[in-house]
Scaffold this motif. Sequence first.
Motif, PDB file in Angstrom:
ATOM      1  N   GLY A   1       0.811  -1.219   0.000  1.00 32.65           N
ATOM      2  CA  GLY A   1       0.000   0.000   0.000  1.00 32.65           C
ATOM      3  C   GLY A   1       0.836   1.256   0.000  1.00 32.65           C
ATOM      4  N   MET A   2       1.931   1.246   0.780  1.00 30.42           N
ATOM      5  CA  MET A   2       2.794   2.422   0.822  1.00 30.42           C
ATOM      6  C   MET A   2       3.531   2.609  -0.499  1.00 30.42           C
ATOM      7  SD  MET A   2       4.326   1.994   4.709  1.00 30.42           S
ATOM      8  CE  MET A   2       5.313   3.483   4.569  1.00 30.42           C
ATOM      9  N   THR A   3       3.876   1.496  -1.144  1.00 30.31           N
ATOM     10  CA  THR A   3       4.544   1.603  -2.455  1.00 30.31           C
ATOM     11  C   THR A   3       3.605   2.196  -3.489  1.00 30.31           C
ATOM     12  OG1 THR A   3       5.923  -0.307  -1.922  1.00 30.31           O
ATOM     13  CG2 THR A   3       5.731   0.310  -4.241  1.00 30.31           C
ATOM     14  N   ILE A   4       2.353   1.752  -3.488  1.00 30.70           N
ATOM     15  CA  ILE A   4       1.360   2.302  -4.436  1.00 30.70           C
ATOM     16  C   ILE A   4       1.107   3.768  -4.146  1.00 30.70           C
ATOM     17  CG2 ILE A   4      -1.039   2.131  -5.187  1.00 30.70           C
ATOM     18  CD1 ILE A   4      -0.865  -0.877  -4.665  1.00 30.70           C
ATOM     19  N   ALA A   5       1.022   4.112  -2.847  1.00 35.12           N
ATOM     20  CA  ALA A   5       0.745   5.510  -2.483  1.00 35.12           C
ATOM     21  C   ALA A   5       1.877   6.441  -2.899  1.00 35.12           C
ATOM     22  CB  ALA A   5       0.531   5.611  -0.976  1.00 35.12           C
ATOM     23  N   SER A   6       3.094   5.905  -2.955  1.00 32.27           N
ATOM     24  CA  SER A   6       4.235   6.745  -3.343  1.00 32.27           C
ATOM     25  C   SER A   6       4.523   6.658  -4.835  1.00 32.27           C
ATOM     26  CB  SER A   6       5.467   6.331  -2.536  1.00 32.27           C
ATOM     27  OG  SER A   6       5.852   5.000  -2.856  1.00 32.27           O
ATOM     28  N   ASP A   7       3.574   6.046  -5.592  1.00 34.44           N
ATOM     29  CA  ASP A   7       3.732   5.885  -7.048  1.00 34.44           C
ATOM     30  C   ASP A   7       4.998   5.117  -7.401  1.00 34.44           C
ATOM     31  OD1 ASP A   7       1.370   7.241  -7.516  1.00 34.44           O
ATOM     32  OD2 ASP A   7       2.385   9.200  -7.581  1.00 34.44           O
ATOM     33  N   GLY A   8       5.392   4.213  -6.523  1.00 36.55           N
ATOM     34  CA  GLY A   8       6.550   3.370  -6.789  1.00 36.55           C
ATOM     35  C   GLY A   8       7.877   4.004  -6.483  1.00 36.55           C
ATOM     36  N   ASN A   9       7.858   5.251  -5.995  1.00 40.45           N
ATOM     37  CA  ASN A   9       9.125   5.921  -5.695  1.00 40.45           C
ATOM     38  C   ASN A   9       9.816   5.337  -4.463  1.00 40.45           C
ATOM     39  OD1 ASN A   9       8.820   7.707  -7.870  1.00 40.45           O
ATOM     40  ND2 ASN A   9       7.516   9.076  -6.640  1.00 40.45           N
ATOM     41  N   ALA A  10       9.059   4.778  -3.554  1.00 42.53           N
ATOM     42  CA  ALA A  10       9.622   4.158  -2.341  1.00 42.53           C
ATOM     43  C   ALA A  10       9.091   2.731  -2.252  1.00 42.53           C
ATOM     44  CB  ALA A  10       9.240   4.962  -1.097  1.00 42.53           C
ATOM     45  N   PRO A  11       9.841   1.786  -2.768  1.00 41.63           N
ATOM     46  CA  PRO A  11       9.361   0.387  -2.817  1.00 41.63           C
ATOM     47  C   PRO A  11       9.433  -0.282  -1.449  1.00 41.63           C
ATOM     48  CG  PRO A  11      11.579   0.523  -3.694  1.00 41.63           C
ATOM     49  CD  PRO A  11      11.161   1.944  -3.381  1.00 41.63           C
TER      50      PRO A  11
END
Length: 282
Positions: free
Chosen positions: A42-52
């Motif tokens: 969820g956090m990866t999606i929320a950051s548009d993949g910038n923070a995997p």
Amino acid sequence: MKNKIVAAFLALFVGIFGVHRFYLQRWWQGVLQMCLFFVGLGMTIASDGNAPFVIAPAVLAFVDALLFFVMPQEDFDEKYNKNRLQDYQSQRYYEGDESEEDPSALMERQERSNRASQPNKPGKKENKKEDIFKRIGIEQFRSMNFEGAIESFMSALEDNLTSPSVHFNLACCYSMIENADKAFQSLEKAIESGFTDISKIHSHQALSFIRKQPEFEAFVANGYHVVKQLPVPQPNILDTTPLNLNESPIDVLDEVLHLGDLREKGLITEEEFVLQKKKLLG
């Protein structure tokens, strides 16, 4: 029984979901790792993949896989199969399926066959005193408590004096504490009580001490019976040699006094006293 190779491959390929933890029955750890995956996703999606963030549970699963691959089998069993191993050993113990190193293992199959061939007598107790103390003695032998095992096996003999397996177990215990005389005596009683697996006397590890004794060959040659030693002949108190010219008068006087004591105690007669006194005085 859990397999560490299976656990390692589960951690490597689907460990990101905590599947290997579920396989090892670490339920809460599996749930936490699965939750970590979804939170990271969820956090990866929320950051548009910038923070995997989703890489974190994958890294943990990869580390678990490496640890499983290099972990010794004994450590894996101790950590993940401990309860299963205890249950298995307990089951083997109560079924009488001891290992080869157990001093009573060689008798278990024979005793089970004897019990199977004989019908149960009415009113016969399932757990006799002999069986209870014999099992206690076996556990004490495994724990290297040989003195305690001897006491337990002796208590078992109070219920059945002609138990070949108990006498054999006693021989093993006495051999381990290097008491050769009692070990030979117990082996002899085991044979007299019906012990038939003679090969174990020559191969069992617990009996290695008595096999090194010089009297072992005589014991075997005598039909696995202790060779009775003839008593040492005692000197005849009346067989007194004539006076030696080199003896001092004091020694002769002591001998005469000794004969006088024997006469006073009634061990020799007056005639014998006079005869031996003449011999001493030449």
